[in-house]
Enzyme design. Sequence first.
Site, PDB file in Angstrom:
ATOM      1  N   SER A 146     -32.103   5.339  10.620  1.00 32.35           N
ATOM      2  CA  SER A 146     -32.541   4.677  11.845  1.00 32.35           C
ATOM      3  C   SER A 146     -32.262   5.552  13.068  1.00 32.35           C
ATOM      4  O   SER A 146     -32.767   6.661  13.141  1.00 32.35           O
ATOM      5  CB  SER A 146     -31.893   3.297  11.951  1.00 32.35           C
ATOM      6  N   ASP A 178     -40.496  -1.882   6.197  1.00 32.10           N
ATOM      7  CA  ASP A 178     -39.634  -1.325   7.242  1.00 32.10           C
ATOM      8  C   ASP A 178     -40.369  -1.361   8.576  1.00 32.10           C
ATOM      9  O   ASP A 178     -41.501  -0.880   8.670  1.00 32.10           O
ATOM     10  CB  ASP A 178     -39.264   0.117   6.879  1.00 32.10           C
ATOM     11  N   TYR A 186     -23.963   4.121  16.248  1.00 33.81           N
ATOM     12  CA  TYR A 186     -23.266   2.858  16.030  1.00 33.81           C
ATOM     13  C   TYR A 186     -21.792   3.028  15.677  1.00 33.81           C
ATOM     14  O   TYR A 186     -21.157   2.096  15.214  1.00 33.81           O
ATOM     15  CB  TYR A 186     -23.977   2.076  14.910  1.00 33.81           C
ATOM     16  N   HIS A 198     -35.941  -2.388   6.307  1.00 31.19           N
ATOM     17  CA  HIS A 198     -35.274  -1.323   7.066  1.00 31.19           C
ATOM     18  C   HIS A 198     -33.931  -0.925   6.465  1.00 31.19           C
ATOM     19  O   HIS A 198     -33.404   0.141   6.783  1.00 31.19           O
ATOM     20  CB  HIS A 198     -35.090  -1.784   8.521  1.00 31.19           C
TER      21      HIS A 198
END
Length: 546
Positions: free
Chosen positions: A105, A227, A38, A261
């Site tokens: 993640s 999550d 990201y 999460h």
Amino acid sequence: MNPHEIMIEMTDGTKLQSFLYLPEAEGPFPSLMARCMYGTGKVADVAEAYAAKGYAVLLQNVRGRHASEGGRTGRGDFPQDGYDTMDWMVAQPWCNGRIGTFGRSALARVQTATAFLNHPAHLAMSPTVLPYGLMNHMGGSFQFSQVAQWLYFAQSGPELMNFEQVEWLPLLYRLPVTRVLDGLGVPVDMYVDFVTNPHGVYGWSEDRAAQFKRLATPNLMITGWYDHCGPGPIDFFMHTMAHGTDRQKRNTHLVIGPWDHSAVGDAANEYDFGPDAKLDNAAMEASFFDYHLKGIEPEAKQPPVKIFIMGKNQWRDEQEWPLARAKDTKFYLHSDGKASGAWQRGGISTLPPNQEEPDKFTYDPADPVPTWGGANSAPAWVLAMKRGARDQRLTLYRRDVLTYYSQPLESPLEVTGPLKLVLYAASSATDTDFTAKLMDVNPYGDARILSDGVVRARYRNGLDKPELIKPGQVYRYEIDLWSTSNEFQPGHRIALAISSSNFPRINRNLNTGGDNERDTGFITANQVIHHDERHPSHLVLPVVAG
């Protein structure tokens, strides 16, 4: 702190944009790396904090992200890129040859993918909220809103488009499912591949035993009971314990809190789990790296498993998962055949049923039960706001939901471990879904969700054995309700909600027996839930004695 920008060349000639953060002291230093899906800016503050602690930190944009070469990203983890980057790092004068990796993640997934290549300098990893194995796949269905939004985001180009600007709910209702992302200006091939082959897996070797036998990187995994990637770290931990070396087993740790999460060490959403829920995950990770990369003994030894028991609102250290002392206990469904929504409830008890009339409801794909809470970590705010520990009464007063409540408990009851529902059911359709939610209901009626699950009828015998059902015939189904740790307090009730939808967390079954992802037509399905002597539908809960 102003990092040094570097273009690091991989063995195939691709150059990846990287940023180096160095401590002010003289090197060489133990080093950390994060490979960023990201953009490196998302973890720049973490890099600066570690550099202040005496680590050299390298942040790298993965292929296709920002100025990194390599075309579109999102489809692969490119573990060799992680290996090549470690080779480059150990050759630098600022690196002492000891490397750890961090990130959450997607940044966690690339860590474990590289760890299986066994670079000799890779001496610690902290893959927080790790997506691994079948975590997106649920009983033959899949986590629909999560998949659609993440693949839109991951495939949206080098700079990433803002998914918050998309009005998602109307798009997610589109049929066919393969057309959900049409017109958004992003490539749709990876999304279409996924939804038309939802049982393919990413980051999972067919020979997992061989993978884990060669794994040699100490591992700290942090996740939450809410999550959507929660099964990933648990699965990774259990495969390590089953197939890893003794050294790897001693150096693998699993932490599960009352979080979604975000795993930020705070409680999830609208329930207060007390001050102990606010665990300092950053400090725990730093201590882990200090031990494995600097040789600094921690003040307290990290246990193999650390879990938060909701309801009791306390942490507990464990030596294993699942807990051997947890006793699988059957809690049977009961009613007089008139269960309907939360105003006409059935019962739950440890007493087996005798002759009882079945309960019925109609499932209409045009009006699915809305997702509210649970492990629903879809990225966009409009959907993510509905995740975590939430009161389910908003979804319980519907004609297409059956509810079953136990009597108020007289003493505390701890349930810790994997959960499942054994369901005997019939349908007027040739394929349909059955969904379930486990809840903790307090004396005021608040129904806090603990976990949920689904089974797609055609996959009742396994993902590799699809078979349509015969209308009106009773079949046995098992619904995986994932895992939890919760102590039901005196006066509270164990509660279960059964339906056939949980949208948009789970994609809708169209009930036709056709292709749920490519078709546009649907029909209603008349569902019958049996709970009698021949068909004893029941929860299986791992009860831990006090």
